[in-house]
Design a protein around this motif. Sequence first.
Motif, PDB file in Angstrom:
ATOM      1  N   ASN A 122       0.819  -1.214   0.000  1.00  8.62           N
ATOM      2  CA  ASN A 122       0.000   0.000   0.000  1.00  8.62           C
ATOM      3  C   ASN A 122       0.855   1.267   0.000  1.00  8.62           C
ATOM      4  N   THR A 123       1.955   1.240   0.719  1.00  8.67           N
ATOM      5  CA  THR A 123       2.849   2.402   0.716  1.00  8.67           C
ATOM      6  C   THR A 123       3.398   2.666  -0.684  1.00  8.67           C
ATOM      7  N   HIS A 124       3.748   1.581  -1.373  1.00  9.25           N
ATOM      8  CA  HIS A 124       4.367   1.720  -2.696  1.00  9.25           C
ATOM      9  C   HIS A 124       3.356   2.113  -3.767  1.00  9.25           C
ATOM     10  N   PHE A 125       2.141   1.557  -3.718  1.00  7.26           N
ATOM     11  CA  PHE A 125       1.197   1.719  -4.823  1.00  7.26           C
ATOM     12  C   PHE A 125       0.118   2.770  -4.566  1.00  7.26           C
ATOM     13  N   ALA A 126       0.216   3.520  -3.468  1.00  7.00           N
ATOM     14  CA  ALA A 126      -0.819   4.522  -3.182  1.00  7.00           C
ATOM     15  C   ALA A 126      -0.961   5.517  -4.321  1.00  7.00           C
ATOM     16  N   PHE A 132      -4.463  -2.491  -1.171  1.00 11.80           N
ATOM     17  CA  PHE A 132      -4.531  -3.917  -0.877  1.00 11.80           C
ATOM     18  C   PHE A 132      -5.128  -4.139   0.518  1.00 11.80           C
ATOM     19  N   ALA A 133      -5.758  -5.285   0.700  1.00 12.09           N
ATOM     20  CA  ALA A 133      -6.319  -5.670   2.002  1.00 12.09           C
ATOM     21  C   ALA A 133      -6.176  -7.174   2.169  1.00 12.09           C
ATOM     22  N   ALA A 134      -5.928  -7.605   3.406  1.00 12.96           N
ATOM     23  CA  ALA A 134      -5.787  -9.030   3.710  1.00 12.96           C
ATOM     24  C   ALA A 134      -6.647  -9.366   4.927  1.00 12.96           C
ATOM     25  N   TRP A 140      -6.207 -12.317  -0.307  1.00 11.10           N
ATOM     26  CA  TRP A 140      -5.976 -10.882  -0.332  1.00 11.10           C
ATOM     27  C   TRP A 140      -6.809 -10.253  -1.448  1.00 11.10           C
ATOM     28  N   TYR A 141      -7.050  -8.954  -1.290  1.00 11.69           N
ATOM     29  CA  TYR A 141      -7.888  -8.237  -2.248  1.00 11.69           C
ATOM     30  C   TYR A 141      -7.230  -6.915  -2.624  1.00 11.69           C
ATOM     31  N   LEU A 142      -7.646  -6.412  -3.774  1.00 11.09           N
ATOM     32  CA  LEU A 142      -7.094  -5.170  -4.311  1.00 11.09           C
ATOM     33  C   LEU A 142      -8.248  -4.279  -4.746  1.00 11.09           C
ATOM     34  N   GLU A 143      -8.309  -3.075  -4.200  1.00 13.32           N
ATOM     35  CA  GLU A 143      -9.287  -2.077  -4.616  1.00 13.32           C
ATOM     36  C   GLU A 143      -8.606  -1.106  -5.566  1.00 13.32           C
TER      37      GLU A 143
END
Length: 347
Positions: A122-126, A132-134, A140-143
Motif C-alpha cells: 500500500n505504501t508503494h502503490f498509493a 490492498f487488504a488481507a 488478499w484483495y485489491l481495490e
Amino acid sequence: MPMHTAAEGTVIELLIPGLLGPVALSSDRPVKTPVLDLLLTRGRRSATLGIDLTAALLGRFGVAASAPYCRAADDPDWDRGGFCMHADPVHLRADRDLLRLFDVRHLEISQIEADALVAELNTHFARDGLHFAAPNPRRWYLECAWAPQLETQPLSRAIGQHVDRWLPTGPDAGRWASLMNEAQMLLFQSPVNQRREAQGRPSVNGLWISGGGIWQRPSPAGLPTRVLGQDPLARGLAMAADIACAPLPASLDARWLRMSACTLAIWDRLLDPVLDQDDAAWVAAAEALERWLVPALRALRAGNASGIVIDPCNGQRWDIGRGDLRRFWRRPRPLGGRLESPGTRSV
C-alpha cells in the motif's frame, strides 16, 4: 432452473468440483461409490457454462465477478464500494525459462506476515490508486480507483502450472504486467520474505490477480433458498442475496431437507486432491461424499426430495428425478471409469 415449492419436495443441487478429476487412480486404489454410480448413470446429462467452481457459482447467481463477494464474506465491515479484485498471495518458482505457480495452501502465511506485506504494497502503490487488504491471510484483495480492462483467470486454473498462458489479457494487460512486476520486486526485497527464506520457508513473491468487478445484489428470481458450504464465494453470494447459509452438515438428513425448497450445497473436499494429484486423498474424499449422499438418495426414493442435481463444475451436469431411478436398463457405470485424465484440468 425453475423454482420449486416446498410442497413439491426439495431440490438438492450439488456443486462438486473435482468429482470427475482429473486424477489418475492407481490400480490398487479402487473407489467404491455405488450411490454416485447409480445417480450419474440414471440421471439426465446436459451441458453447462460452469467450467470451474467459480464460474458455476457466478452463473447460478447471475453475477459477473467473484472478488467483491469473497471480500464481503471475509470482511463483513467492508463498504462494498468500488472496483475490487482478488490479489491472492502465491509463490512463483523458476522452471527452466518459465515460472511455475504454487498457491497459499502450502505457504502457511500468518496474519502478521500478511498485514506487513500488504502495508508495504500500500505504501508503494498509493500513488497508482491501488489499495490492498488481507482480511484473511490466505485471501488478499485489491481495490482500484479505476476499472482495469482485463480478462483474468481464476487461481485454481494456474496452480502448479506454468503461468504464462493464464496471465491477464485485454487492453490494460501491458500496464498491469508492469505493476505486477513492481509488486514482485517489492515482495522479493521485503524483510518478511527474507525472514521466511532464512527459516527455509517459501517466499510470498507474487500476486495472482483475478475476478475483478463491483458488488451488486443478485436478482432473486430462481435462486436457491439455502446454501450449505464454507466456500467464501458461496457465502458472499448468499449474503448478497439474503439467503440462509450454513456449513455443510455431517449428514444431509431429513431435517436439512425440510428446511428449504432448493438447497445448494458446495462439496469441495475433492478439489485439493485434484490440485495436488493425490489419488489416495481423492479416493478418501469421494467415499466420504458417497456416505454423505445416502440420505439424499433415500429422500428422493421416498418422495421427500423432488430432484438431485450433480454438477462437477466441468461443463456438464446431471439432473436426477424420482422417475429417473426407474431406468433400470441403464447399468451403473463406476465413477473411476468416468474420470478425466490429468492432462486437462478445469477445477
